[in-house]
Design a protein around this motif. Structure first.
Motif, mmCIF file in Angstrom:
data_model
loop_
_atom_site.group_PDB
_atom_site.id
_atom_site.type_symbol
_atom_site.label_atom_id
_atom_site.label_comp_id
_atom_site.label_asym_id
_atom_site.label_seq_id
_atom_site.Cartn_x
_atom_site.Cartn_y
_atom_site.Cartn_z
ATOM 1 N N VAL A 37 49.185 20.972 -0.259
ATOM 2 C CA VAL A 37 48.219 20.474 -1.162
ATOM 3 C C VAL A 37 46.743 20.646 -0.453
ATOM 4 O O VAL A 37 46.635 19.481 -0.122
ATOM 5 C CB VAL A 37 48.237 19.512 -1.914
ATOM 6 C CG1 VAL A 37 47.262 19.715 -3.295
ATOM 7 C CG2 VAL A 37 49.771 18.984 -3.111
ATOM 8 N N PRO A 38 46.866 21.617 0.055
ATOM 9 C CA PRO A 38 45.493 21.739 1.186
ATOM 10 C C PRO A 38 44.290 21.461 1.338
ATOM 11 O O PRO A 38 43.798 20.573 2.537
ATOM 12 C CB PRO A 38 45.583 23.191 2.215
ATOM 13 C CG PRO A 38 46.125 23.981 0.706
ATOM 14 C CD PRO A 38 47.010 23.501 0.249
ATOM 15 N N ASP A 39 44.233 21.375 0.055
ATOM 16 C CA ASP A 39 42.441 21.325 -0.241
ATOM 17 C C ASP A 39 42.798 19.581 -0.746
ATOM 18 O O ASP A 39 41.263 18.637 -1.164
ATOM 19 C CB ASP A 39 42.098 22.592 -1.641
ATOM 20 C CG ASP A 39 42.727 21.819 -2.557
ATOM 21 O OD1 ASP A 39 43.807 21.500 -2.899
ATOM 22 O OD2 ASP A 39 41.728 22.144 -3.826
ATOM 23 N N ALA A 40 43.976 18.752 -1.035
ATOM 24 C CA ALA A 40 43.457 16.982 -0.886
ATOM 25 C C ALA A 40 43.418 16.260 -0.308
ATOM 26 O O ALA A 40 44.173 16.815 0.641
ATOM 27 C CB ALA A 40 45.161 16.972 -1.424
ATOM 28 N N VAL A 41 41.756 15.587 0.115
ATOM 29 C CA VAL A 41 41.833 14.445 1.218
ATOM 30 C C VAL A 41 42.130 13.613 0.481
ATOM 31 O O VAL A 41 41.869 12.805 -0.189
ATOM 32 C CB VAL A 41 40.267 14.241 0.871
ATOM 33 C CG1 VAL A 41 39.958 13.345 2.341
ATOM 34 C CG2 VAL A 41 39.499 15.549 1.309
ATOM 35 N N LEU A 42 43.597 12.995 0.856
ATOM 36 C CA LEU A 42 43.625 11.702 1.249
ATOM 37 C C LEU A 42 43.147 10.292 1.735
ATOM 38 O O LEU A 42 43.598 10.319 3.264
ATOM 39 C CB LEU A 42 45.124 11.307 1.172
ATOM 40 C CG LEU A 42 46.082 10.804 2.116
ATOM 41 C CD1 LEU A 42 46.283 10.089 0.300
ATOM 42 C CD2 LEU A 42 47.950 10.881 1.662
#
Length: 387
Positions: A287-292
């Motif tokens: 999920v490369p665009d997920a900022v965690l």
């Protein structure tokens, strides 16, 4: 700051690199090059320190001890050398990351090298020390940085060319090279980087927000494939879409005052999201665009997730005996995407970061796990996909 004081800081950095196992066993030349070309020789007279609220200037003439302390603040610490719109736009990378990436390059004397993103010129200098006079051409988009790097490279007695160009868009400054070394992060590899390298040559670059990769160009020149080499965070390509803001304020801006659209109990303790970097890397792949983001309170670890646009999720720990809650809002159910990727990582046997790689062709790019024929995820596409 006297030369004697700087000599002491250099010696301490050398010892810390050894203590942390950061000197690559396969590239002993790097330790010699670091000693011959210390990072203070490529540092501007103003650095920037984050105080928790803003970046404050550290001027060598005003506070020489603070300047040197920032420059030599640790094996894993970069030194910010330039700001643009109050955000870092150039730095001297962390010593361990510089050594790790140059080790991954497998650089030998006589190799022709294209160094992309000159910055202050330190990595170009180290590569020149190894490859030899006239063997490194470095590209920098910022004319002021390029001019600064030229002066420092010349002062070090190195025959290294610095050109002003956009290394992402403009392509190589000359003929074929044996090695490409990029110092800024890209999500997708420009195909011009592959066509610039002779078959069998290597491309080492930071991939997105986390990790760096070493690709080998195929014999026919029509693809490049290689493994993840380690974790490191680098500044992104200046002309690419801005990398997501990783502060809690960015999550708040995405969520606004919206109430959750879905709310449910989940059977996963969020704690591994805080400190399991193999898991975090797997989520970055899937999920490369997920900022965690994570934080702790008296109930445990909480996680805040967003996509930088409209979708958000919160995974909240609760008191003992109560399962965590997943709250979500926006067009996507980004929390469910992260949980699905987490479950997939477990089904794959919890592979570590070094079990992933990337393949680049003229038509497509993808990450894979276990080998080029293993499960794969398209680069540049949001959706999770298993081949």
């Amino acid at each position: 700051m006297s030369d004697e004081d700087l000599t002491g800081r250099r010696a301490r950095l050398d010892a810390e690199m050894e203590q942390h196992g950061a000197w690559p066993a396969d590239s002993p030349w790097l330790r010699e090059a670091f000693a011959a070309l210390p990072r203070d020789g490529f540092a501007p007279d103003r650095l920037w320190r984050w105080d928790g609220w803003a970046y404050l200037p550290l001027d060598r003439a005003v506070d020489p001890d603070g300047w040197a302390g920032e420059l030599y603040s640790g094996v894993y610490a970069a030194a910010i050398t330039q700001l643009a719109d109050d955000r870092p736009s150039s730095s001297l990378s962390a010593p361990f990351a510089v050594a790790d990436m140059l080790d991954s390059l497998r650089l030998e004397p006589g190799h022709q090298v294209w160094d992309i993103g000159t910055g202050q010129g330190w990595t170009a200098a180290l590569a020149s020390w190894r490859a030899g006079p006239g063997r490194v051409v470095s590209t920098e988009v910022d004319e002021r940085l390029a001019a600064f790097a030229r002066t420092r490279l010349a002062a070090a007695g190195l025959d290294t060319e610095v050109t002003v160009a956009d290394g992402t868009a403009d392509g190589p400054p000359g003929g074929l090279v044996d090695r490409v070394h990029a110092t800024y992060a890209v999500e997708a590899v420009p195909w011009s980087w592959v066509t610039a390298v002779r078959p069998g040559g290597r491309i080492v670059y930071p991939w997105g927000r986390l990790g760096h990769v070493a690709l080998t160009v195929a014999d026919d020149g029509q693809s490049a494939t290689g493994w993840v080499q380690g974790l490191a965070q680098f500044m992104g390509d200046r002309h690419a879409p801005a990398q997501p803001n990783t502060s809690i304020a960015a999550y708040t801006a995405v969520r606004g005052d919206a109430e959750p659209e879905t709310r449910r109990k989940v059977d996963r303790d969020p704690a591994p999201l805080d400190d399991d970097w193999d898991l975090r890397f797997a989520l970055r792949v899937a999920v490369p665009d997920a900022v965690l983001l994570t934080g702790r309170d008296e109930d445990g670890v909480n996680a805040w997730i967003h996509d930088g646009h409209q979708s958000w999720a919160t995974l909240t720990s609760r008191s003992a005996g109560s399962p965590p809650l997943l709250l979500q809002g926006g067009p996507r159910r980004i929390g469910d995407e992260v949980l699905a990727a987490w479950a997939q990582w477990e089904d794959l046997g919890r592979p570590d970061r070094y079990d992933y790689g990337i393949t680049v062709t003229p038509a497509a790019q993808w990450a894979w796990q276990g080998g080029p024929d293993g499960p794969r995820w398209a680069i540049g596409e949001r959706a999770l996909r298993v081949g």
